[in-house]
Write a protein that holds these residues in place. Sequence first.
Motif, PDB file in Angstrom:
ATOM      1  N   LEU A 186       0.813  -1.322   0.011  1.00 25.82           N
ATOM      2  CA  LEU A 186      -0.004  -0.008  -0.046  1.00 25.82           C
ATOM      3  C   LEU A 186       0.932   1.291  -0.146  1.00 25.82           C
ATOM      4  O   LEU A 186       0.579   2.214  -0.694  1.00 25.82           O
ATOM      5  CB  LEU A 186      -0.932  -0.037   1.250  1.00 25.82           C
ATOM      6  CG  LEU A 186      -1.999  -0.992   1.315  1.00 25.82           C
ATOM      7  CD1 LEU A 186      -2.973  -1.199   2.384  1.00 25.82           C
ATOM      8  CD2 LEU A 186      -3.002  -0.841   0.088  1.00 25.82           C
ATOM      9  N   ALA A 211       3.721   1.737  -1.145  1.00 27.40           N
ATOM     10  CA  ALA A 211       4.598   1.767  -2.580  1.00 27.40           C
ATOM     11  C   ALA A 211       3.658   2.295  -3.631  1.00 27.40           C
ATOM     12  O   ALA A 211       3.845   3.148  -4.485  1.00 27.40           O
ATOM     13  CB  ALA A 211       5.267   0.282  -2.953  1.00 27.40           C
ATOM     14  N   ARG A 212       2.369   1.678  -3.423  1.00 28.04           N
ATOM     15  CA  ARG A 212       1.158   2.242  -4.450  1.00 28.04           C
ATOM     16  C   ARG A 212       0.596   3.479  -4.328  1.00 28.04           C
ATOM     17  O   ARG A 212       0.199   4.229  -5.136  1.00 28.04           O
ATOM     18  CB  ARG A 212       0.179   1.176  -4.449  1.00 28.04           C
ATOM     19  CG  ARG A 212       0.579  -0.230  -4.928  1.00 28.04           C
ATOM     20  CD  ARG A 212      -0.341  -1.246  -4.773  1.00 28.04           C
ATOM     21  NE  ARG A 212       0.073  -2.820  -4.827  1.00 28.04           N
ATOM     22  CZ  ARG A 212      -0.248  -3.730  -4.758  1.00 28.04           C
ATOM     23  NH1 ARG A 212      -1.673  -3.717  -4.822  1.00 28.04           N
ATOM     24  NH2 ARG A 212       0.265  -5.100  -4.865  1.00 28.04           N
ATOM     25  N   ARG A 214      -3.916   8.876  -2.737  1.00 23.45           N
ATOM     26  CA  ARG A 214      -3.214   9.489  -3.992  1.00 23.45           C
ATOM     27  C   ARG A 214      -3.746  11.060  -4.336  1.00 23.45           C
ATOM     28  O   ARG A 214      -2.655  11.765  -4.777  1.00 23.45           O
ATOM     29  CB  ARG A 214      -3.139   8.446  -5.381  1.00 23.45           C
ATOM     30  CG  ARG A 214      -2.456   7.351  -5.294  1.00 23.45           C
ATOM     31  CD  ARG A 214      -2.738   6.670  -6.640  1.00 23.45           C
ATOM     32  NE  ARG A 214      -2.128   5.549  -6.792  1.00 23.45           N
ATOM     33  CZ  ARG A 214      -2.486   4.467  -7.737  1.00 23.45           C
ATOM     34  NH1 ARG A 214      -3.574   4.598  -8.433  1.00 23.45           N
ATOM     35  NH2 ARG A 214      -1.534   3.443  -7.865  1.00 23.45           N
ATOM     36  N   THR A 240      -5.588  17.055  -4.975  1.00 18.91           N
ATOM     37  CA  THR A 240      -6.671  17.098  -5.830  1.00 18.91           C
ATOM     38  C   THR A 240      -7.778  16.160  -5.421  1.00 18.91           C
ATOM     39  O   THR A 240      -7.729  15.549  -4.161  1.00 18.91           O
ATOM     40  CB  THR A 240      -5.976  16.833  -7.254  1.00 18.91           C
ATOM     41  OG1 THR A 240      -7.100  16.946  -8.057  1.00 18.91           O
ATOM     42  CG2 THR A 240      -5.813  15.369  -7.363  1.00 18.91           C
ATOM     43  N   VAL A 248      -6.461   3.498  -1.912  1.00 17.03           N
ATOM     44  CA  VAL A 248      -5.373   3.822  -2.478  1.00 17.03           C
ATOM     45  C   VAL A 248      -5.704   5.142  -3.587  1.00 17.03           C
ATOM     46  O   VAL A 248      -4.963   6.275  -3.325  1.00 17.03           O
ATOM     47  CB  VAL A 248      -4.750   2.631  -3.306  1.00 17.03           C
ATOM     48  CG1 VAL A 248      -3.854   3.137  -4.281  1.00 17.03           C
ATOM     49  CG2 VAL A 248      -4.190   1.546  -2.521  1.00 17.03           C
ATOM     50  N   LEU A 295     -10.260  -0.812  -0.557  1.00 19.49           N
ATOM     51  CA  LEU A 295      -8.856  -0.451  -0.473  1.00 19.49           C
ATOM     52  C   LEU A 295      -8.292  -0.246  -1.927  1.00 19.49           C
ATOM     53  O   LEU A 295      -7.641   0.772  -1.932  1.00 19.49           O
ATOM     54  CB  LEU A 295      -8.094  -1.842  -0.057  1.00 19.49           C
ATOM     55  CG  LEU A 295      -8.123  -1.864   1.519  1.00 19.49           C
ATOM     56  CD1 LEU A 295      -7.641  -3.559   1.515  1.00 19.49           C
ATOM     57  CD2 LEU A 295      -7.249  -1.189   2.109  1.00 19.49           C
ATOM     58  N   GLY A 296      -9.053  -0.665  -2.993  1.00 17.01           N
ATOM     59  CA  GLY A 296      -8.992   0.268  -4.007  1.00 17.01           C
ATOM     60  C   GLY A 296      -9.319   1.893  -4.020  1.00 17.01           C
ATOM     61  O   GLY A 296      -8.351   2.739  -4.413  1.00 17.01           O
TER      62      GLY A 296
END
Lengths: 430, 430
Positions: free
Chosen positions: B32, B34-35, B323, B329, B319, B315-316
């Motif tokens: 998580l 890293a992503r 981000r 934003t 992430v 969780l998608g």
Amino acid sequence: MMRTRPLKVALLGCGVVGSEVTRIMTTHADDLTARIGAPVELAGIAVRRPGRVRAGVPEELLTTDATALVKRGDIDVVVEVIGGLEPARTLITTAFEHGASVVSANKALLAEDGAALHAAAEQHGVDLYYEAAVAGAIPLVRPLRESLAGDKVNRVLGIVNGTTNFILDKMDTSGAGYSEALDEATALGYAEADPTADVEGFDAAAKAAILAGIAFHTRVRLDDVHREGMTEVTAADFASAKQMGCTIKLLAICERAADGRSVTARVHPAMIPLTHPLASVREAYNAVFVEAEAAGQLMFYGPGAGGAPTASAVLGDLVAVCRNKLAGTTGPGESAYAALPVSPMGEVVTRYHISLDVADRPGVLAQVAMVFAEHGVSIDTVRQQGKDGEAALVVVTHRAADAALSATVEALRRLETVRGVASIMRVEGE
Amino acid sequence: MMRTRPLKVALLGCGVVGSEVTRIMTTHADDLTARIGAPVELAGIAVRRPGRVRAGVPEELLTTDATALVKRGDIDVVVEVIGGLEPARTLITTAFEHGASVVSANKALLAEDGAALHAAAEQHGVDLYYEAAVAGAIPLVRPLRESLAGDKVNRVLGIVNGTTNFILDKMDTSGAGYSEALDEATALGYAEADPTADVEGFDAAAKAAILAGIAFHTRVRLDDVHREGMTEVTAADFASAKQMGCTIKLLAICERAADGRSVTARVHPAMIPLTHPLASVREAYNAVFVEAEAAGQLMFYGPGAGGAPTASAVLGDLVAVCRNKLAGTTGPGESAYAALPVSPMGEVVTRYHISLDVADRPGVLAQVAMVFAEHGVSIDTVRQQGKDGEAALVVVTHRAADAALSATVEALRRLETVRGVASIMRVEGE
């Protein structure tokens, strides 16, 4: 917050996909404006033959100078639907250097050079999106890259080439041989005059490389993908498949090894059970299974090619990169942090269906079985059919490493009683 | 560009979904990080019963004061998996006010109050994501909202409730009646002690409202969705369906009218042909067809519920919103610019399968056919089965407006020769 200065789009290529992109941008301009938050304007279309009639494409936008178009300096997004490595690569790189984001449908280029292109996009603070490069209109890149960003993908298994699926489906349902089915595919426009990229699996291998890279957060290049075409699949193979309750599909398979420390990517024809959802994917449709640790098994199905479906994917990306431009940000770039090694085909573990022509005499089965045992390949079933002093032996194995199977087959060929190895096919989806 | 200050996540609810979210955030923390580009830290978990043992959930994070948790001021993202209208709505609104983005799996709340929540998120410059609210792990919200953002969706047709699909599949394959199949679903944990929300179609209707809203860029609320449950589907209905080469599924159907000027959304049991891909969706799986102008027919299939699949979707989204936070934003918010009117059920045009108990005497069929003709409902086929002075008449119509069909049935009930209307079922997917 609607701004009035339009975002300017340069279109590179105006074939079946490009002309659909133009059509939709023209007829659905108001919807695109509402969804992006600003109008988008087609600023120029680079083509090779400007004289060709293109219905609905504004002639005054056509240019043969693609380089000058991407260098104009006022282009926000370049849509690249030329395909092939050059001049696409140089044009995309030039677009980045001039501050434009890029939407591409170019699977060959992304599989060959994705890492460098992603790096260039990041360096210039712009986006590189390519949903259309894999399986046409089917959302796959975005679900893998975003929806499953909190999950661990273990496997991607799918039909990602419509031409070969059309041919194999035709062989399956009509009993036709490969060349007869190919002729029909060509006549109906499903296969190109030179079908090599499709039937030899190059197209599917490029898509496998892209999917594996995204799924496993690892760089996977075209060269890393084991590739076998489907030109040698015969009507006899389909008959054998049917006897096993299977059919034959050209599959792209990306897998994480059982220990999680490496991945593999491959494209080859394989038998799959008729009960598997991929078995019922007909004609030129595509379908992809994704297995993730938490999500379980997901399937995505739809038209994998064609002007309008590919344009749909291109325009979805266009909306996304335009929104990013307006927000002054970029979407998720390359994610290759896992950097897992890509293992060679020999380390892939799967099942095999092998047809042997053998002498019809006592002891042959024992001899053959011994060769499998010596190489550590366990046999699941054997079927023996005798005729006129010759016999066919069909062996289906349990799961074994591809290298062990190859060594087995080599040893079988050396047996005096084995007249020939008629076919070897992997069995997947069980 | 890795930053070290972690993003702080507050989790509201720690049942089957919440505990899976906790497990994955703990075991896959490095992935998580890293992503996302920064570590994420679970800062607190609001629960009702802190004493309950939750394997793998850090006890020191538990609190019963959800309001204080979302008001802490240092929370970047609130994950809401409590469900229901209150206190979820107030907690989400409070989270927005304190600058937190929200990831929610709450279909009821989004269908009821999505517009207000979206407005509140936008006002505070934060995200509201809810992929998990529709069809569990299956990516649907993101593909509709982003991948198809450049296309025109005309229809969404799907199985979006696993409990009822399990029950109907059981009735279909075993010949069981509704209550027997429900008992089995309850015993296996597929149905809740009070199955009303599932079997009466409330859960599917909420999902239909959310899907229609996104697909048509129009506000669609739960009240706009025509809803019929599946508790009155009988073994006899399945027998009739089989005679037509069909099975029965509880479908959510969102359609744009033929003239494009209005939309409809509905949930009801319907017959679909066995050849339709939705017919083979077994057990508690979900599958959704999306028809778009350029993309054509797409299908998305997978587990529609369960702790791990729902956590995958959550969780998608986590992430993605993290981000966005780092990039300063927000993602795409509500898109309701089309503001199409939602037409009532009477304007839906589809086909119907009607079973009538009639007197077994000459002229009855003519009389019945006349009633259909008078209401402008064209008959496709009629099947007549006589027994002991009584007869069953099964009529399948061509496409007709639902209002015309209702008027037809009312008139049929008034016929002296019609003893009763045994069942009326719509026929979809042809």
